[in-house]
Structures are given as C-alpha cells and as structure tokens.
Design a protein around this motif. Sequence first.
Motif, PDB file in Angstrom:
ATOM      1  N   HIS A  85      -2.651  33.038  -6.014  1.00 48.30           N
ATOM      2  CA  HIS A  85      -1.198  32.908  -5.928  1.00 48.30           C
ATOM      3  C   HIS A  85      -0.704  31.708  -6.733  1.00 48.30           C
ATOM      4  O   HIS A  85       0.350  31.771  -7.393  1.00 48.30           O
ATOM      5  CB  HIS A  85      -0.776  32.757  -4.464  1.00 48.30           C
ATOM      6  N   ALA A  86      -1.465  30.620  -6.707  1.00 48.27           N
ATOM      7  CA  ALA A  86      -1.046  29.397  -7.400  1.00 48.27           C
ATOM      8  C   ALA A  86      -1.245  29.493  -8.904  1.00 48.27           C
ATOM      9  O   ALA A  86      -0.440  28.948  -9.679  1.00 48.27           O
ATOM     10  CB  ALA A  86      -1.819  28.202  -6.840  1.00 48.27           C
ATOM     11  N   ILE A  87      -2.296  30.161  -9.325  1.00 53.49           N
ATOM     12  CA  ILE A  87      -2.617  30.176 -10.752  1.00 53.49           C
ATOM     13  C   ILE A  87      -1.851  31.250 -11.516  1.00 53.49           C
ATOM     14  O   ILE A  87      -1.600  31.117 -12.714  1.00 53.49           O
ATOM     15  CB  ILE A  87      -4.142  30.372 -10.954  1.00 53.49           C
ATOM     16  N   ARG A  88      -1.427  32.302 -10.827  1.00 55.52           N
ATOM     17  CA  ARG A  88      -0.803  33.442 -11.504  1.00 55.52           C
ATOM     18  C   ARG A  88       0.442  33.054 -12.311  1.00 55.52           C
ATOM     19  O   ARG A  88       0.556  33.429 -13.490  1.00 55.52           O
ATOM     20  CB  ARG A  88      -0.467  34.532 -10.483  1.00 55.52           C
ATOM     21  N   PRO A  89       1.395  32.309 -11.748  1.00 54.70           N
ATOM     22  CA  PRO A  89       2.622  32.036 -12.509  1.00 54.70           C
ATOM     23  C   PRO A  89       2.450  31.030 -13.645  1.00 54.70           C
ATOM     24  O   PRO A  89       3.296  30.983 -14.543  1.00 54.70           O
ATOM     25  CB  PRO A  89       3.577  31.485 -11.436  1.00 54.70           C
ATOM     26  N   LEU A 233       6.467  20.219 -17.020  1.00 51.86           N
ATOM     27  CA  LEU A 233       7.283  19.994 -15.833  1.00 51.86           C
ATOM     28  C   LEU A 233       8.479  20.936 -15.840  1.00 51.86           C
ATOM     29  O   LEU A 233       8.810  21.546 -14.812  1.00 51.86           O
ATOM     30  CB  LEU A 233       7.750  18.529 -15.781  1.00 51.86           C
ATOM     31  N   GLU A 234       9.119  21.063 -16.988  1.00 49.74           N
ATOM     32  CA  GLU A 234      10.268  21.964 -17.090  1.00 49.74           C
ATOM     33  C   GLU A 234       9.838  23.420 -16.878  1.00 49.74           C
ATOM     34  O   GLU A 234      10.551  24.200 -16.232  1.00 49.74           O
ATOM     35  CB  GLU A 234      10.937  21.803 -18.461  1.00 49.74           C
ATOM     36  N   ASP A 235       8.670  23.780 -17.423  1.00 50.92           N
ATOM     37  CA  ASP A 235       8.164  25.145 -17.231  1.00 50.92           C
ATOM     38  C   ASP A 235       7.911  25.427 -15.759  1.00 50.92           C
ATOM     39  O   ASP A 235       8.280  26.487 -15.236  1.00 50.92           O
ATOM     40  CB  ASP A 235       6.870  25.343 -18.027  1.00 50.92           C
ATOM     41  N   PHE A 236       7.274  24.467 -15.071  1.00 52.63           N
ATOM     42  CA  PHE A 236       6.990  24.642 -13.645  1.00 52.63           C
ATOM     43  C   PHE A 236       8.283  24.757 -12.836  1.00 52.63           C
ATOM     44  O   PHE A 236       8.407  25.607 -11.948  1.00 52.63           O
ATOM     45  CB  PHE A 236       6.169  23.470 -13.109  1.00 52.63           C
ATOM     46  N   MET A 237       9.256  23.897 -13.152  1.00 53.97           N
ATOM     47  CA  MET A 237      10.501  23.889 -12.392  1.00 53.97           C
ATOM     48  C   MET A 237      11.350  25.125 -12.686  1.00 53.97           C
ATOM     49  O   MET A 237      12.083  25.598 -11.819  1.00 53.97           O
ATOM     50  CB  MET A 237      11.284  22.606 -12.685  1.00 53.97           C
ATOM     51  N   ARG A 238      11.231  25.661 -13.885  1.00 48.47           N
ATOM     52  CA  ARG A 238      11.947  26.902 -14.192  1.00 48.47           C
ATOM     53  C   ARG A 238      11.404  28.050 -13.335  1.00 48.47           C
ATOM     54  O   ARG A 238      12.167  28.850 -12.801  1.00 48.47           O
ATOM     55  CB  ARG A 238      11.787  27.247 -15.677  1.00 48.47           C
ATOM     56  N   ILE A 239      10.087  28.105 -13.206  1.00 48.08           N
ATOM     57  CA  ILE A 239       9.471  29.127 -12.350  1.00 48.08           C
ATOM     58  C   ILE A 239       9.942  28.942 -10.913  1.00 48.08           C
ATOM     59  O   ILE A 239      10.274  29.912 -10.217  1.00 48.08           O
ATOM     60  CB  ILE A 239       7.932  29.039 -12.430  1.00 48.08           C
ATOM     61  N   ASP A 243      12.151  31.733  -8.762  1.00 47.15           N
ATOM     62  CA  ASP A 243      11.621  32.365  -7.552  1.00 47.15           C
ATOM     63  C   ASP A 243      10.739  31.361  -6.795  1.00 47.15           C
ATOM     64  O   ASP A 243       9.546  31.248  -7.063  1.00 47.15           O
ATOM     65  CB  ASP A 243      10.800  33.607  -7.905  1.00 47.15           C
ATOM     66  N   PRO A 244      11.330  30.627  -5.833  1.00 44.45           N
ATOM     67  CA  PRO A 244      10.576  29.618  -5.077  1.00 44.45           C
ATOM     68  C   PRO A 244       9.395  30.206  -4.301  1.00 44.45           C
ATOM     69  O   PRO A 244       8.456  29.473  -3.968  1.00 44.45           O
ATOM     70  CB  PRO A 244      11.625  29.043  -4.118  1.00 44.45           C
TER      71      PRO A 244
END
Length: 451
Positions: A85-89, A233-239, A243-244
């Motif tokens: 679940h953590a690695i997929r996005p 960081l921006e990529d992670f926060m966009r995800i 969808d939180p």
Amino acid sequence: MFSVGAYLQIAALLAVTFVSFFIWTYLTSPSPNLVSLSDPKLLRTLYNTRGDYLKSKFYDVNSAKVGHEIIYNVFSTRSNKEHAHAIRPVRKLFTLSSLLKTEPLIDATIQTLLSELDSNFVLGENAGKTCKMDNWLPFFAWDVIGSLTFGAPMGYLDKGCDFDGSQRSGVETFFYFACVGQIPELDYFLAKNPVMRIGPPAFNGPAILCAQRVAERQKEFEIKGKTAHKDMLEDFMRINREDPSIMDENAVIGALIVNVLAGGDTTGILLCAIIYYVLKDQSVYRKLMEELDAANLPCPVSYASAEKLPYFDAVVKEAARMHPGVGLILERVVPAGGLTLADGRVLSPGTIVGMNAWVIHQNKEIFGDDAASFNPERWLRGKAETDEGYQVRLSIMKNHDLTFGAGKRVFESCGSKPRMAHPVLLVYEADWDRCKASEKEQDRGLTSIRG
C-alpha cells in the motif's frame, strides 16, 4: 500525596527494573532464537518474491515517533500488505525515466562540490591541503538528496561542515537502530516512550525535520493555492491532496525519512568506497583513467555517458560488493513448516534467521577465490570465457547481491544507478600524485564511514 522527587524515584526504579528484565530475558533464553545463515543456496528462500518470510521486530526500531504517533515507512513496516500500500503510489517516482529528469539538480551539486574542493584544497594558499573525502562525499550526497527531496541542497557543501548536526544525528540514529534492534522491545521504553523519550538519538529527529518541511509546504499551499516546486516532497503531497486514503500525511513523512536517511547515508558510503578502492589500487586507477580519457566525457558526466563505460560500471559493482552500506543481518521470521538446513537440521517456525551482505559477498563459491580482494574484472567477461559462461557467472553474482536487500522487500534504492555517474568525474579529476595518505589513514577513514 507523593512529592515530585518520590515520583521520579519510582519512575527511575521502574525503568531499571524494565531494562533489567528484558536484558535478563534475552541473556538467559534457553536457546538462541536468531540464526545467522551463510549458505548462499538459502538466499532465495529467505528473500523470495512471495514474502512468506516476514521481517522481524528488528525493523520496528526503524519507525519514528512524532508527537504521540508512531510513523512506519516502507522499510520499517513488517506487513507485506502495508508495504504494498505504501510503495504503490510512489513507485513511479523512482523509475529511471523519472529520476533522469532530476539530472540538472544533481549536475548543479556536482559543480558546487568541485568548486568547493578547488577553493579549499587546490587553488591559491590552500593548494596541497589534505582533503577528508569521507567528509565531503557525504556532504555531497546529503545535498543531492536535499535537492531531490526538498528542492534545495541541505547546505553542507557551501558551509563545509555538518553545521546543523544532522549528519552526526544520522550516524547516531543508525547506531541506535543497530544496537536497540537486538532487543527491539527496548525501543518502546527509550525512543518511543509514551511519557518522555529516553536515551540516545533515534529516528525522532529526522522525523521531526521532515514533519516541519511538510507543514511549511502545506502552509505555503494554503496561502498561495498552489506551489511551483518540482521535488519529491511536492510529488508526495500532491498524491496526498488527491487521495489521502492512498497516502496520508504520516505516509508522506515516512517516505521523506527514507529518502533523507537511507538515501543520503547509503549514497555517501558507496561514493567513499568507490574513491577509496580506486585510489588504493594504481592498476585499477590507471585502467579506469584510460577508459575515461577515451570516452571524451562531458562535464558533469551524464548518466547516458556513464552507462557506456563498462569498466566504470564494474568498479561501482565491486565497490558495492566489498563495502555494502548495511552491515547488519537482514532478519526474517521462519514461517509455518520450518526451514530445513543443508545438514538436515530444521529450524522451527518463529525462529529469526537472516544473512549479512558482508558475509555473502565474501563467498568464494559465488565470487571466486579472490572474493576478499577488490577486483572489478570479475564483473567483466574474461578473454578465454565464452559469452554463455560469462552470462551464467554474472547472473549468479547478481542473484547473490545483497547491497539493497533481495526478494519482495528489496529496498527501492531511490534510483541509485543514475547517481553512480557522480564519482566518475571525482576520480577523473583526482591526481594520483597528490594522494599521500597512508593506507592506514585511508582504512581509518573508510571505517569511520562504515559506522
């Protein structure tokens, strides 16, 4: 009512009792529950793609506590489901095509490093000064990670020192992980104590740093309604914003921790190992220089250019084999059915087993009779070797490479291969005649990095 002093005395007594209990339990266990294995035939059993050999509690220590919450990451979680679940996005962010887009950031950091080395050790009144590469290469690695992760270097190259103590904290964090990981229950009394953190630095410091960066970026987004940053960081926060449920704020912090600590630390170690082994062996140095001279390389060296250098690629592989970044057993738990060893003994379910890259990488059956020596040639086809024979031998060596782990939980190495172009230029710019440090001094420097 008890006084404050009385409460503190009771707390201290409970602490001593708690620690003594766990130490006594482990020391007086009727039989060892951890078995270090060195049989290479078992590697694909322990670290298979099914993931039925789960990680042990050892990895729990790698999680971090921020406030009252414990934050797990892709490395520390023991659950295959949670790991997936953590690695997929974020997996797509670590593909080669994605990482090659960051080359300009890396190139800028290379130029900064060369400029600092010139001004501090080569030009003017500083000419001839001794350069501690085991300091400057980690500075470079952490600044690269800072650029990729937060959009700007950490500042270690510009300041020429560990100005904020983060690198020292990182070393102490991994030392804590190595020690407390042997009795992981202690972690919930020390770093993850629900009342007050006790003991040496753990993963809390880096976690707080990452949490602060997330809060700063979130505040900027709330004020401006958008951000123009192009970093992870921006990529992670966009995800997270999209969808939180796929990646909540804790998952963002966990991903940043892995980038900062694992990325900076392992990259710095490998860079030091490459420079060390190349400069220590003049024949390797000369052969590498011949390949680099003939390649007519750009400055800085691009990944596309470095990919065409077979001897350099062999040097990188051999340095990683000789000096893997992790010197600990990669622990797994024997599943139902047990584990049968080569001599017929059976390890019962629940037994903790594992292999150490520093042991497996020295196996003569896999890497040859000279496994204890630095020899890049082993990764190349021999003159009298058939292509078929070479491919078989190369496949065997690659299948027993534990530099970044193996199997279902192999470590996503943050696209480490593109970054391997960095030491090409460093070695290329080096002057062998200026390398006056004794072998003893070199060994001491590399050992300090091994930490």
